[in-house]
Design a protein around this motif. Structure first.
Motif, short mmCIF file in Angstrom:
data_model
loop_
_atom_site.label_atom_id
_atom_site.label_comp_id
_atom_site.label_asym_id
_atom_site.label_seq_id
_atom_site.Cartn_x
_atom_site.Cartn_y
_atom_site.Cartn_z
N ARG A 34 27.58 28.80 2.48
CA ARG A 34 25.77 28.75 2.08
C ARG A 34 26.03 28.25 0.63
O ARG A 34 27.13 28.26 0.47
CB ARG A 34 25.38 30.01 1.56
CG ARG A 34 25.26 31.10 2.91
CD ARG A 34 25.18 32.65 2.77
NE ARG A 34 25.12 33.07 3.78
CZ ARG A 34 26.22 33.72 4.02
NH1 ARG A 34 27.77 33.84 2.99
NH2 ARG A 34 26.37 35.37 4.24
N PHE A 35 25.18 27.58 -0.21
CA PHE A 35 25.17 27.40 -1.75
C PHE A 35 26.29 27.41 -2.41
O PHE A 35 26.86 27.00 -2.97
CB PHE A 35 24.02 27.08 -2.25
CG PHE A 35 23.89 25.88 -3.45
CD1 PHE A 35 24.41 25.17 -3.03
CD2 PHE A 35 23.72 26.76 -4.93
CE1 PHE A 35 24.51 23.84 -4.09
CE2 PHE A 35 23.75 25.45 -5.76
CZ PHE A 35 23.85 24.26 -5.56
N SER A 36 26.44 28.68 -2.77
CA SER A 36 27.75 29.59 -3.06
C SER A 36 28.18 30.74 -2.19
O SER A 36 29.04 31.34 -3.18
CB SER A 36 26.54 30.08 -4.57
OG SER A 36 25.16 31.97 -3.88
N SER A 37 28.07 30.75 -0.93
CA SER A 37 29.24 31.35 -0.09
C SER A 37 28.84 31.04 0.75
O SER A 37 29.06 30.18 1.33
CB SER A 37 28.43 33.03 -0.03
OG SER A 37 28.04 32.97 0.54
N TRP A 38 30.89 31.43 1.90
CA TRP A 38 30.49 30.83 3.11
C TRP A 38 31.26 32.29 4.23
O TRP A 38 31.99 32.99 3.61
CB TRP A 38 31.45 29.25 3.23
CG TRP A 38 32.80 29.94 2.42
CD1 TRP A 38 33.43 30.02 1.45
CD2 TRP A 38 34.22 29.67 3.62
NE1 TRP A 38 34.15 30.33 1.16
CE2 TRP A 38 34.98 30.42 2.30
CE3 TRP A 38 34.22 29.95 4.29
CZ2 TRP A 38 36.25 30.32 2.64
CZ3 TRP A 38 35.31 30.59 5.04
CH2 TRP A 38 36.59 30.64 3.46
N GLU A 39 31.10 31.74 5.28
CA GLU A 39 31.63 32.77 6.14
C GLU A 39 31.91 31.61 7.50
O GLU A 39 32.11 30.42 7.54
CB GLU A 39 31.03 33.74 6.58
CG GLU A 39 29.84 33.63 7.36
CD GLU A 39 29.15 35.09 7.30
OE1 GLU A 39 29.67 35.73 7.09
OE2 GLU A 39 28.00 34.87 7.28
N ARG A 40 33.29 32.44 8.45
CA ARG A 40 33.75 31.64 9.53
C ARG A 40 34.00 32.22 10.43
O ARG A 40 35.21 33.66 9.96
CB ARG A 40 34.18 29.98 9.38
CG ARG A 40 35.86 30.66 8.83
CD ARG A 40 36.82 29.01 8.45
NE ARG A 40 37.68 29.26 7.56
CZ ARG A 40 38.35 28.68 6.83
NH1 ARG A 40 37.50 27.02 7.48
NH2 ARG A 40 38.83 28.35 6.04
N ALA A 41 34.01 32.22 11.63
CA ALA A 41 35.13 32.97 12.97
C ALA A 41 36.08 32.01 13.62
O ALA A 41 34.57 31.35 13.81
CB ALA A 41 33.73 33.84 13.54
N THR A 42 36.71 31.60 13.53
CA THR A 42 37.25 30.55 14.52
C THR A 42 38.69 30.96 14.86
O THR A 42 39.86 30.59 14.58
CB THR A 42 37.86 29.55 13.11
OG1 THR A 42 38.63 29.78 11.98
CG2 THR A 42 36.76 28.37 12.73
N PRO A 43 38.40 32.32 15.47
CA PRO A 43 39.52 32.56 16.47
C PRO A 43 40.81 31.39 17.21
O PRO A 43 40.03 30.04 17.12
CB PRO A 43 38.81 32.93 17.84
CG PRO A 43 37.54 32.20 17.78
CD PRO A 43 37.03 32.10 16.68
#
Ligand SMILES: NC(=O)c1ccc[n+]([C@@H]2O[C@H](COP(=O)([O-])OP(=O)(O)OC[C@H]3O[C@@H](n4cnc5c(N)ncnc54)[C@H](O)[C@@H]3O)[C@@H](O)[C@H]2O)c1
Length: 273
Positions: A264-273
């Motif tokens: 996102r323009f001002s944040s992020w998230e991820r799940a990379t097991p």
């Protein structure tokens, strides 16, 4: 355009001396092998203010005259896609002019096209021109996007199954940035099918920015089999933060067989097991 050796310089020129062109000119502080040598704007006051600000004395009000005399290696085309007062489409004629003059490379601002007709003209030009055109979009090299793209390219989310992308500004305004970002996650695969809907006619002339519908949503199938859902405008574009404005909500969500990344323009998230 032949590659240049150490110590040599590309000669560059700017068409358009508006607000965005200031960003292009300012970036030359970081460019080692290019020199902004000439500028052009039909508005003489803008031309001279810009020329004085950036110390450029070769000034033109006519593009043909500039290209004829200066023969730049690179042309920046930093105009709006339409003439604001008349809605006349500008991209194709200016790209064709650059191509006819044999300009080796041109950097053009987004949005490249604003409707099917000018897109078709530009796609036709792409088949015959020797000019290399590149489009200036703002998210490709965003540091967090580069990191998340590496996760995807290295298989950390598995095989891509679905992409969801949106912006709360209109498709003609920031849609191009988001669509380019989608492509950049899937090796620039081409879209082959689109089923979409648009709504809202209040921006169809250019009085309030680039012409286009107020809202747009579509399902897009890419040539590599990836399905992408896109949404632009305040009715369907997700809020990506609590920012009350429209511009800060660009986002792309890539879902794979093993995990996901969400920029996102001002944040992020991820799940990379
Ligand atoms: N990539 C980004 O993040 C980003 C950010 C801001 C703006 N933009 C884009 O940059 C583009 C330019 O924006 P702007 O605000 O500087 O526009 P603007 O309309 O203020 O400036 C364009 C200038 O080009 C001149 N011009 C247009 N046609 C001409 C012609 N044929 N010959 C000579 N001069 C001509 C106009 O007189 C004007 O001064 C837009 O497409 C906008 O969407 C991109």
């Amino acid at each position: 355009m032949p590659p240049i050796g150490a110590g040599s310089m590309y000669k560059t020129a700017m068409l358009g001396c508006g607000g965005r062109a200031r960003g292009h000119a300012d970036a030359y502080r970081f460019v080692k092998h290019g020199r902004l040598a000439a500028i052009c704007d039909m508005d003489e006051k803008r031309l001279n203010t810009f020329g004085d600000e950036f110390g450029i004395s070769s000034r033109y009000t006519d593009l043909d005259a500039m290209l004829e005399k200066e023969k730049p290696d690179v042309l920046h085309i930093v105009t709006s896609p339409v003439v604001p007062s008349s809605n006349e489409r500008l991209r194709y004629p200016l790209m064709k002019q650059a191509s006819d003059h044999g300009v080796p490379a041109a950097i053009i601002e987004k949005p490249v096209a604003i409707e099917g007709e000018d897109w078709k003209q530009i796609a036709g030009l792409a088949k015959e021109t020797k000019t290399k055109f590149v489009v200036n979009t703002q998210l490709n090299f965003h540091p967090k996007n580069l990191e998340l793209k590496k996760d995807v390219a290295e298989g950390r989310i598995g095989e891509i199954r679905f992409i969801d992308a949106s912006a709360r500004s209109r498709a003609a305004e920031q849609g191009g940035h988001v669509l380019q970002l989608v492509s950049s996650y899937i090796d620039d695969a081409h879209p082959v099918r689109v089923l979409g809907q648009i709504a809202g006619s209040e921006h169809l002339n250019s009085a309030g920015g680039h012409p286009g519908p107020t809202h747009a949503a579509a399902q897009v199938l890419y040539e590599n089999g990836v399905h992408v859902s896109i949404a632009f405008g305040t009715e369907f574009g997700q809020m990506a933060s609590d920012d009350p404005g429209t511009y800060g909500h660009k986002r792309v969500f890539i879902v794979g067989t093993k995990g996901f990344v969400h920029w996102r323009f001002s944040s992020w998230e991820r799940a990379t097991p």
